[in-house]
Write an enzyme that holds these catalytic residues in place. Structure first.
Site, PDB file in Angstrom:
ATOM      1  N   GLN A  81      -4.908  -1.380   9.380  1.00 21.47           N
ATOM      2  CA  GLN A  81      -4.802  -2.716   8.787  1.00 21.47           C
ATOM      3  C   GLN A  81      -5.451  -3.749   9.707  1.00 21.47           C
ATOM      4  O   GLN A  81      -5.151  -3.813  10.898  1.00 21.47           O
ATOM      5  CB  GLN A  81      -3.326  -3.061   8.521  1.00 21.47           C
ATOM      6  CG  GLN A  81      -3.099  -4.375   7.795  1.00 21.47           C
ATOM      7  CD  GLN A  81      -3.615  -4.391   6.357  1.00 21.47           C
ATOM      8  OE1 GLN A  81      -3.711  -3.357   5.700  1.00 21.47           O
ATOM      9  NE2 GLN A  81      -3.965  -5.556   5.874  1.00 21.47           N
TER      10      GLN A  81
ATOM     11  N   ASP B 210     -11.345   2.928   3.815  1.00 24.90           N
ATOM     12  CA  ASP B 210     -11.693   1.511   3.674  1.00 24.90           C
ATOM     13  C   ASP B 210     -13.190   1.309   3.431  1.00 24.90           C
ATOM     14  O   ASP B 210     -13.614   0.212   3.065  1.00 24.90           O
ATOM     15  CB  ASP B 210     -11.318   0.750   4.952  1.00 24.90           C
ATOM     16  CG  ASP B 210     -10.019  -0.010   4.818  1.00 24.90           C
ATOM     17  OD1 ASP B 210      -9.753  -0.520   3.715  1.00 24.90           O
ATOM     18  OD2 ASP B 210      -9.287  -0.118   5.822  1.00 24.90           O
TER      19      ASP B 210
ATOM     20  N   LYS C 266       0.838  -1.200   0.000  1.00 21.97           N
ATOM     21  CA  LYS C 266       0.000   0.000   0.000  1.00 21.97           C
ATOM     22  C   LYS C 266       0.875   1.253   0.000  1.00 21.97           C
ATOM     23  O   LYS C 266       0.611   2.218  -0.722  1.00 21.97           O
ATOM     24  CB  LYS C 266      -0.946  -0.017   1.215  1.00 21.97           C
ATOM     25  CG  LYS C 266      -2.057  -1.056   1.073  1.00 21.97           C
ATOM     26  CD  LYS C 266      -2.863  -1.301   2.344  1.00 21.97           C
ATOM     27  CE  LYS C 266      -3.855  -2.440   2.104  1.00 21.97           C
ATOM     28  NZ  LYS C 266      -4.692  -2.769   3.257  1.00 21.97           N
TER      29      LYS C 266
HETATM   30  N1  GUN Z   1      -6.938  -6.588   5.774  1.00 18.86           N
HETATM   31  C1  GUN Z   1      -7.150  -7.307   4.645  1.00 18.86           C
HETATM   32  N2  GUN Z   1      -7.722  -6.543   3.685  1.00 18.86           N
HETATM   33  C2  GUN Z   1      -7.892  -5.319   4.223  1.00 18.86           C
HETATM   34  C3  GUN Z   1      -8.422  -4.086   3.711  1.00 18.86           C
HETATM   35  O1  GUN Z   1      -8.898  -3.953   2.581  1.00 18.86           O
HETATM   36  N3  GUN Z   1      -8.384  -3.048   4.590  1.00 18.86           N
HETATM   37  C4  GUN Z   1      -7.898  -3.157   5.843  1.00 18.86           C
HETATM   38  N4  GUN Z   1      -7.923  -2.092   6.618  1.00 18.86           N
HETATM   39  N5  GUN Z   1      -7.397  -4.272   6.347  1.00 18.86           N
HETATM   40  C5  GUN Z   1      -7.399  -5.344   5.533  1.00 18.86           C
END
Ligand code: GUN
Length: 276
Positions: free
Chosen positions: A92, A115, A48
């Site tokens: 996350q 998100d 990311k």
């Molecule tokens: N963990 C796995 N996929 C995601 C996501 O799209 N966003 C977040 N915040 N955590 C994740």
């Protein structure tokens, strides 16, 4: 049969975003918060941050140890919520055992919820008044759009009912006028339901769970799973080698939905910064 190149579509989207971001008066800022040392989460977070640099988003990385307290995390999120240079906050998930995810996530103001997990953003999706939509299902919708895959009137089956993927995915498909079934661990006649799917999206996290005899000839098969097989090799929820013989379109793992999720996070961050 076409293997969908999510990596290439995501690269196109990042290039489009880079141009748009260059025209903003201020660079967007994304705070990426990771608690603990789960190796998979560390890789996702790294990817990311890399994508941010590529499209011109300033990323601010916060790594808290497993030993930090719920309050430490909440204090950080409160501070980020107030920070003027931060337009999006990504916490996350999953958090390590012992943390209250719901309470932590409630600290992220809805306008910084890149998100799309907040109650308000989910509620807007239910009302078909989409604001920020969860990155993975949004990425799947972009795949449909950019591959010219029609959804209206189609039978769509979603495997998995998580708040982060399954539910928003089902709602997006419904809002696009598909006829949607959502299956989960208590579903009966799973095979029959799947065999009826024109569009099959799997987000259950079980390696190679979807076999060829569960898939209709010519179905569009989207694999959201990121799992390890018996040899420790990365694989999806779909038994790719066998299912690909029946599908009209199929996404691979890796290189399918994964890169799209990150591209959509960049998109949601761009939109959050633009709205200021
Ligand atoms: N963990 C796995 N996929 C995601 C996501 O799209 N966003 C977040 N915040 N955590 C994740």
């Amino acid at each position: 049969m076409k293997i969908i190149d999510g990596k290439a579509i995501a690269a196109t989207i990042r290039a489009e975003l880079k141009e748009k971001i260059e025209k903003l008066p201020e660079k967007p800022g994304l705070a990426v918060v990771l608690v603990g040392s789960d190796p998979a989460s560390q890789i996702y977070v790294r990817n990311k941050i890399k994508a941010c640099a590529e499209v011109g988003i300033l990323s601010y990385s916060y790594e808290l140890p497993d030993s930090c307290s719920q309050k430490d995390l909440e204090d950080l999120l409160d501070e980020l919520a107030k920070a003027k240079n931060i337009h999006g906050i990504l916490l996350q998930l999953p958090l390590p055992k012992g943390f209250d995810e719901e309470v932590a996530m409630s600290k992220i103001p809805t306008e910084k919820d890149v998100d799309g997990f907040s109650a308000e953003n989910l509620g807007k999706l239910v009302l078909h008044e989409e604001k920020t939509v969860a990155c993975t299902p949004l990425g799947v919708m972009q795949i449909f759009k950019r591959e010219g895959i029609e959804l209206e009137g189609k039978n769509a089956v979603v495997l998995g009912r998580s708040n982060t993927v399954g539910k928003p995915m089902a709602l997006l498909l419904l809002n696009a006028n598909a006829t949607v079934s959502v299956c989960h661990s208590k579903t009966r006649n799973l095979k029959e339901i799947c065999r009826n799917a024109d569009i099959l999206v799997s987000a259950i996290g079980k390696p190679k769970f979807v076999k060829a005899d569960m898939v209709k000839d010519g179905a569009v098969v989207i694999d959201v799973g990121i799992n390890r097989d018996e040899n420790g090799k990365l694989c999806g929820d779909i038994d790719f080698e066998n299912v690909k013989e029946k599908a009209s379109y199929i996404t691979p793992v890796p290189g399918g939905v994964g890169p799209m999720t990150i591209a959509m996070l960049m998109y949601n961050t761009y939109v959050a910064a633009r709205k200021e």
